[in-house]
Design an enzyme around this catalytic site. Structure first.
Site, PDB file in Angstrom:
ATOM      1  N   HIS A  95       1.081  -1.127  -0.083  1.00 32.19           N
ATOM      2  CA  HIS A  95      -0.071  -0.239  -0.182  1.00 32.19           C
ATOM      3  C   HIS A  95       0.780   1.221   0.137  1.00 32.19           C
ATOM      4  O   HIS A  95       1.923   1.147   0.676  1.00 32.19           O
ATOM      5  CB  HIS A  95      -1.081  -0.158   1.232  1.00 32.19           C
ATOM      6  CG  HIS A  95      -2.061   1.068   0.951  1.00 32.19           C
ATOM      7  ND1 HIS A  95      -1.922   2.361   1.513  1.00 32.19           N
ATOM      8  CD2 HIS A  95      -3.395   0.848   0.793  1.00 32.19           C
ATOM      9  CE1 HIS A  95      -2.845   3.040   1.172  1.00 32.19           C
ATOM     10  NE2 HIS A  95      -3.941   2.332   0.987  1.00 32.19           N
ATOM     11  N   GLU A  97       0.913   3.921   1.422  1.00 30.56           N
ATOM     12  CA  GLU A  97       1.127   4.302   2.961  1.00 30.56           C
ATOM     13  C   GLU A  97       2.304   3.591   3.616  1.00 30.56           C
ATOM     14  O   GLU A  97       2.983   4.344   4.156  1.00 30.56           O
ATOM     15  CB  GLU A  97      -0.231   4.448   3.808  1.00 30.56           C
ATOM     16  CG  GLU A  97      -1.165   5.454   3.296  1.00 30.56           C
ATOM     17  CD  GLU A  97      -2.768   5.325   3.715  1.00 30.56           C
ATOM     18  OE1 GLU A  97      -2.957   4.339   4.421  1.00 30.56           O
ATOM     19  OE2 GLU A  97      -3.623   5.929   3.037  1.00 30.56           O
ATOM     20  N   GLU A 165      -3.802   2.256  -7.330  1.00 30.65           N
ATOM     21  CA  GLU A 165      -4.397   3.563  -6.296  1.00 30.65           C
ATOM     22  C   GLU A 165      -3.441   4.617  -6.504  1.00 30.65           C
ATOM     23  O   GLU A 165      -2.356   4.725  -5.955  1.00 30.65           O
ATOM     24  CB  GLU A 165      -4.320   2.897  -4.831  1.00 30.65           C
ATOM     25  CG  GLU A 165      -5.213   1.961  -4.417  1.00 30.65           C
ATOM     26  CD  GLU A 165      -5.465   1.914  -2.937  1.00 30.65           C
ATOM     27  OE1 GLU A 165      -6.638   1.945  -2.770  1.00 30.65           O
ATOM     28  OE2 GLU A 165      -4.318   1.743  -2.302  1.00 30.65           O
ATOM     29  N   GLY A 171      -7.784   9.505   0.048  1.00 31.19           N
ATOM     30  CA  GLY A 171      -8.181  10.133   0.975  1.00 31.19           C
ATOM     31  C   GLY A 171      -8.484  11.785   0.846  1.00 31.19           C
ATOM     32  O   GLY A 171      -8.561  12.343   1.596  1.00 31.19           O
ATOM     33  N   SER A 205     -10.428   7.125  -3.142  1.00 28.49           N
ATOM     34  CA  SER A 205     -11.576   7.990  -2.918  1.00 28.49           C
ATOM     35  C   SER A 205     -12.693   7.415  -3.564  1.00 28.49           C
ATOM     36  O   SER A 205     -13.744   8.127  -4.370  1.00 28.49           O
ATOM     37  CB  SER A 205     -11.572   9.624  -3.403  1.00 28.49           C
ATOM     38  OG  SER A 205     -10.499  10.150  -2.524  1.00 28.49           O
TER      39      SER A 205
HETATM   40  P1  13P Z   1      -9.694   6.210   0.204  1.00 27.10           P
HETATM   41  O1  13P Z   1     -10.965   5.246  -0.238  1.00 27.10           O
HETATM   42  O2  13P Z   1     -10.068   6.686   1.791  1.00 27.10           O
HETATM   43  O3  13P Z   1      -9.115   7.308  -0.661  1.00 27.10           O
HETATM   44  O4  13P Z   1      -8.670   5.029   0.672  1.00 27.10           O
HETATM   45  C1  13P Z   1      -8.344   4.398  -0.564  1.00 27.10           C
HETATM   46  C2  13P Z   1      -7.195   3.209  -0.067  1.00 27.10           C
HETATM   47  O5  13P Z   1      -6.067   3.874   0.278  1.00 27.10           O
HETATM   48  C3  13P Z   1      -7.667   1.993   0.145  1.00 27.10           C
HETATM   49  O6  13P Z   1      -6.292   1.258   0.290  1.00 27.10           O
END
Ligand code: 13P
Length: 244
Positions: A95, A97, A165, A171, A205
């Site tokens: 991911h 993050e 993503e 987010g 999102s």
């Molecule tokens: P959001 O749907 O909050 O943008 O997050 C996406 C995400 O990172 C799913 O792994």
């Protein structure tokens, strides 16, 4: 090629034990597994109880990350085998993050994907470009390199799932345009051997209002949902949009 849609929720670092009513609320909101697989990746603290609650409705649960080793002196880490033992069927790896906050490289993500298979889990391997990359016209090159480095060649198409993503869409309330999603998903599919059989999810999102538009694209086989997966009615609406 018949690819069952996968609607996956990533709760990230959200959810205490009072969130475990989610699964019955999701069923109550009409999220059916007749036409799609429904997966929730809660924090690991909730995984084993979540697995039991989810199973009552045919839903699946997964981890959000795993270590490369099966066991050992790795304080604070969890192995794929442990996640599987707690009831997980999938695990998210790479991911953005984790790539950004924990410095995870493509090579590490690749090793985690292999560890997931060793532990009996299906890895959801995440890729996605930054806004800077996209604005510089480098989105394809960046995503292509992430795929080349993160997806083990030994995996067959049904052993793993890819998630596109774009970092700038996570987010932020800002989704990629359907044109950009369609183009990138076709590019990703073409980059893999047996690409026709690989499930490719879009994340960033995804909300009920736009889910149908995104999920109806040919090369989009589901969604990886962050914020909207915390609310059972929103997540149910997204699952319903996968087969409307
Ligand atoms: P959001 O749907 O909050 O943008 O997050 C996406 C995400 O990172 C799913 O792994």
């Amino acid at each position: 090629m018949n690819r069952t849609p996968l609607i996956a929720g990533n709760w990230k670092m959200n959810g205490l034990s009072d969130a475990l009513g989610f699964f019955s609320a999701l069923a109550g909101a009409g999220a059916s597994t007749r036409h799609c697989d429904i997966l929730v990746c809660p924090p690991a603290t909730l995984l084993s109880v979540a697995a039991m609650r989810a199973a009552e409705h045919g839903y699946l649960v997964g981890g959000q990350d795993c270590h490369t080793e099966a066991s050992g002196a790795n304080t604070g880490d969890l192995s794929a085998e442990m996640l599987r033992d707690a009831g997980a069927a999938f695990v998210i790896v790479g991911h953005s993050e984790r790539r950004a906050d924990h410095g995870e490289s493509d090579a590490l993500v690749r090793a985690k994907a292999l560890a997931a298979r060793r532990g009996g889990l299906v890895p959801i391997i995440c890729v996605g470009e930054s806004l800077e990359d996209r604005e510089a016209g480098k989105a394809d090159a960046v995503v292509g390199a992430q795929i080349a480095g993160s997806v083990p060649e030994s995996l067959s198409a049904t052993d793993y799932v890819l998630a596109y993503e774009p970092v700038w869409a996570i987010g932020t309330g800002r989704t990629a345009s359907t044109d950009d999603i369609a183009t990138m998903h076709a590019f990703i599919r073409a980059s893999r051997p047996d690409g026709d059989a690989v499930r490719i999810l879009y994340g960033g999102s995804v909300k009920p209002g736009i889910a149908e538009q995104i999920l109806s694209l040919d090369d989009v086989d589901g969604a990886l949902v962050g914020g909207a997966s915390l609310d059972p009615s929103s997540f149910a609406a997204i699952a319903k949009a996968s087969h409307s």
